[in-house]
Design a protein around this motif. Structure first.
Motif, short mmCIF file in Angstrom:
data_model
loop_
_atom_site.label_atom_id
_atom_site.label_comp_id
_atom_site.label_asym_id
_atom_site.label_seq_id
_atom_site.Cartn_x
_atom_site.Cartn_y
_atom_site.Cartn_z
N ARG A 26 -57.41 -87.49 91.81
CA ARG A 26 -57.21 -88.94 91.81
C ARG A 26 -56.47 -89.35 93.08
N ILE A 79 -53.72 -92.23 94.17
CA ILE A 79 -52.77 -93.25 93.69
C ILE A 79 -52.37 -94.06 94.90
N GLU A 80 -52.60 -95.37 94.84
CA GLU A 80 -52.27 -96.25 95.95
C GLU A 80 -51.12 -97.15 95.56
N ILE A 81 -50.09 -97.20 96.42
CA ILE A 81 -48.92 -98.03 96.20
C ILE A 81 -48.76 -98.93 97.42
N ILE A 139 -49.80 -100.89 91.64
CA ILE A 139 -50.23 -99.50 91.75
C ILE A 139 -51.64 -99.38 91.20
N THR A 140 -52.52 -98.73 91.96
CA THR A 140 -53.88 -98.50 91.48
C THR A 140 -54.16 -97.01 91.53
N THR A 141 -54.96 -96.54 90.60
CA THR A 141 -55.41 -95.15 90.62
C THR A 141 -56.93 -95.14 90.52
N SER A 142 -57.52 -94.15 91.16
CA SER A 142 -58.97 -94.01 91.08
C SER A 142 -59.33 -92.53 91.10
#
Length: 113
Positions: A14, A16-18, A26-29
């Motif tokens: 994954r 994780i973008e902060i 915060i987004t996760t993909s």
């Protein structure tokens, strides 16, 4: 956080973008899977923008080199692909480290019972 002993490790990855301007955003993909399921691995962001993953093993047991993964992998965020790298000679599992050095090389040490 506790890892289950004797449980297969996952190969999922994954991002994780902060956002530093808005830390609550915060987004996760999910990204493409690694070639190996790993527990107790180390990851380093290289100067080329790729993420390098070293060591770990497939059984998730502490203080155990059984089922060690000697093949590092590099994830390229531009193509969302994993590349297998040259095998290491020493297992790098529990209590191992991977460090990006000033000259751009990556030092991997520790582990290996």
């Amino acid at each position: 956080w506790t890892q289950q002993q004797n449980q297969p490790r996952t190969s999922l990855s994954r991002v994780i973008e902060i956002d530093a301007r808005n830390p609550a955003a915060i987004t996760t993909s999910f990204k493409s899977d690694m070639n190996f399921g790993r527990g107790f691995q180390n990851a380093v962001l290289g100067v080329d923008g790729k993420v390098y993953v070293f060591g770990g093993h497939q059984n998730g047991n502490q203080f155990d080199d059984d089922q060690s993964i000697l093949t590092p992998e590099a994830w390229d965020p531009k193509t969302d692909t994993w590349e297998l790298l040259t095998d290491m000679q020493t297992p790098r599992n529990y209590h191992a480290s991977a460090i990006l050095m000033q000259d751009g090389r990556i030092f991997v040490g520790g582990g290996g019972l």
